[in-house]
Design a protein around this motif. Structure first.
Motif, PDB file in Angstrom:
ATOM      1  N   THR A   1       2.979  17.618 -37.161  1.00 16.50           N
ATOM      2  CA  THR A   1       3.561  16.019 -37.286  1.00 16.50           C
ATOM      3  C   THR A   1       2.692  15.453 -38.842  1.00 16.50           C
ATOM      4  O   THR A   1       3.115  14.237 -38.322  1.00 16.50           O
ATOM      5  CB  THR A   1       3.152  15.580 -35.846  1.00 16.50           C
ATOM      6  OG1 THR A   1       2.180  15.334 -35.116  1.00 16.50           O
ATOM      7  CG2 THR A   1       3.771  15.841 -34.846  1.00 16.50           C
ATOM      8  N   ASP A   2       2.172  15.776 -39.036  1.00 20.26           N
ATOM      9  CA  ASP A   2       1.055  15.185 -39.452  1.00 20.26           C
ATOM     10  C   ASP A   2       1.177  15.664 -41.476  1.00 20.26           C
ATOM     11  O   ASP A   2       0.455  15.014 -42.546  1.00 20.26           O
ATOM     12  CB  ASP A   2      -1.109  15.665 -39.594  1.00 20.26           C
ATOM     13  CG  ASP A   2      -1.047  16.844 -39.799  1.00 20.26           C
ATOM     14  OD1 ASP A   2      -1.561  17.201 -40.979  1.00 20.26           O
ATOM     15  OD2 ASP A   2      -0.888  17.571 -38.869  1.00 20.26           O
ATOM     16  N   ILE A   3       1.515  16.547 -41.427  1.00 16.08           N
ATOM     17  CA  ILE A   3       2.269  17.200 -43.357  1.00 16.08           C
ATOM     18  C   ILE A   3       3.377  17.059 -43.477  1.00 16.08           C
ATOM     19  O   ILE A   3       4.707  16.834 -42.900  1.00 16.08           O
ATOM     20  CB  ILE A   3       1.887  18.727 -42.821  1.00 16.08           C
ATOM     21  CG1 ILE A   3       0.515  19.275 -42.794  1.00 16.08           C
ATOM     22  CG2 ILE A   3       2.380  18.815 -44.316  1.00 16.08           C
ATOM     23  CD1 ILE A   3       0.543  21.027 -42.855  1.00 16.08           C
TER      24      ILE A   3
ATOM     25  N   SER B   1       5.243  21.882 -47.850  1.00 20.53           N
ATOM     26  CA  SER B   1       4.373  22.270 -47.172  1.00 20.53           C
ATOM     27  C   SER B   1       4.046  22.420 -46.174  1.00 20.53           C
ATOM     28  O   SER B   1       3.571  23.197 -45.449  1.00 20.53           O
ATOM     29  CB  SER B   1       3.117  20.799 -47.615  1.00 20.53           C
ATOM     30  OG  SER B   1       3.146  20.463 -48.845  1.00 20.53           O
ATOM     31  N   ASN B   2       4.944  21.823 -45.186  1.00 27.20           N
ATOM     32  CA  ASN B   2       5.201  21.061 -44.228  1.00 27.20           C
ATOM     33  C   ASN B   2       5.598  22.709 -43.446  1.00 27.20           C
ATOM     34  O   ASN B   2       5.501  23.810 -42.477  1.00 27.20           O
ATOM     35  CB  ASN B   2       5.889  20.257 -43.351  1.00 27.20           C
ATOM     36  CG  ASN B   2       6.198  20.321 -41.480  1.00 27.20           C
ATOM     37  OD1 ASN B   2       6.177  21.233 -41.148  1.00 27.20           O
ATOM     38  ND2 ASN B   2       5.875  19.564 -41.319  1.00 27.20           N
TER      39      ASN B   2
ATOM     40  N   HIS C   1       3.254  30.295 -42.389  1.00 29.57           N
ATOM     41  CA  HIS C   1       2.082  30.488 -41.839  1.00 29.57           C
ATOM     42  C   HIS C   1       1.550  31.034 -40.243  1.00 29.57           C
ATOM     43  O   HIS C   1       1.380  31.704 -39.490  1.00 29.57           O
ATOM     44  CB  HIS C   1       0.471  30.133 -42.660  1.00 29.57           C
ATOM     45  CG  HIS C   1      -0.645  31.211 -42.140  1.00 29.57           C
ATOM     46  ND1 HIS C   1      -1.176  30.408 -43.120  1.00 29.57           N
ATOM     47  CD2 HIS C   1      -0.629  32.558 -42.288  1.00 29.57           C
ATOM     48  CE1 HIS C   1      -2.364  31.612 -42.932  1.00 29.57           C
ATOM     49  NE2 HIS C   1      -1.351  32.339 -42.795  1.00 29.57           N
ATOM     50  N   ILE C   2       1.586  29.580 -39.383  1.00 29.18           N
ATOM     51  CA  ILE C   2       1.760  29.754 -37.956  1.00 29.18           C
ATOM     52  C   ILE C   2       2.155  30.405 -37.315  1.00 29.18           C
ATOM     53  O   ILE C   2       1.725  31.323 -36.751  1.00 29.18           O
ATOM     54  CB  ILE C   2       1.969  27.928 -37.829  1.00 29.18           C
ATOM     55  CG1 ILE C   2       0.817  27.061 -38.089  1.00 29.18           C
ATOM     56  CG2 ILE C   2       2.491  27.831 -36.210  1.00 29.18           C
ATOM     57  CD1 ILE C   2      -0.643  27.351 -37.461  1.00 29.18           C
TER      58      ILE C   2
END
Length: 213
Positions: free
Chosen positions: A92-94, A99-100, A106-107
């Motif tokens: 929630t911060d990106i 970019s998100n 990747h996650i």
């Protein structure tokens, strides 16, 4: 940073035949499963958040419970399980969309949670030890249980505030998880030398509020 959860925080079957509970002001006592009532976890009322940090930065986000059960004896939580949908993990911060998307790709990859292979994570309570004299607004129990992520199961213990009232059971708190125990070693100084400020810390946290009726 990219160390999650799910946290999770986060259930498989139930306690086998019994749970061990330390009632306030007493030593641990055995509570038979047959004496406990089953409360169904309410995913729409429950929340799960995660936070991971690297040397130079960090990230946080959420995931969703899919269900589970809490076992209640009288007015005490004595066991239970919860399940997390790992495909719902998000940051929630990106704020930048590209970019998100890259980060979450990747996650979800084998470097982290391999969500296509392991779409769920579970947490199974094995012990609830109540804290004698805990303040009304403070953590009043230490919960121990088996956390399964990526097919790996390890026991963890964390403090929580638990209670049962008017047909509702609740548990809230924050658990710290060592991601490397779940075969999530990407960017870990424990396994890769010379990565300097690109290192990601092994521990991440899961903040949860589980509601069951």
């Amino acid at each position: 940073m990219k160390k999650i959860v799910l946290s999770a925080l986060v259930a498989a079957t139930f306690l086998g035949t019994s749970a061990f509970v330390a009632a306030p002001g007493t030593n641990a006592v055995r509570v038979e499963k047959a004496a406990a009532k089953t409360y169904k976890v309410q995913p729409q009322l429950s929340t799960l958040g995660w936070e991971g940090k690297a040397v130079t930065h960090g990230h946080n986000g959420t995931a969703q419970f899919t269900g589970g059960e809490l076992m209640v004896n009288g007015n005490q939580l004595v066991g239970g399980t919860v399940t997390v949908d790992m495909t719902t993990v998000k940051t929630t911060d990106i704020k930048d969309a590209d970019s998100n998307t890259k980060f979450m790709g990747h996650i979800n990859s084998d470097d982290f949670f391999s969500t296509s292979k392991f779409p769920t994570a579970t947490f199974k309570i094995t012990k609830v030890a109540y804290i004698k004299g805990a303040a009304a607004d403070a953590n009043n129990a230490n919960i121990t249980g088996d956390l399964t992520i990526k097919g790996k199961t390890n026991s963890i213990t964390f403090p929580a505030k638990v209670g049962v009232k008017n047909g509702v059971a609740a548990a809230s708190g924050t658990a710290t998880v060592d991601r490397t125990k779940y075969d999530i070693k990407y960017g870990s100084k424990s396994f890769f030398e010379g990565i300097g400020d690109k290192a990601i810390y092994d521990d991440f946290t899961l903040s949860f509020n589980v509601i069951a009726k």
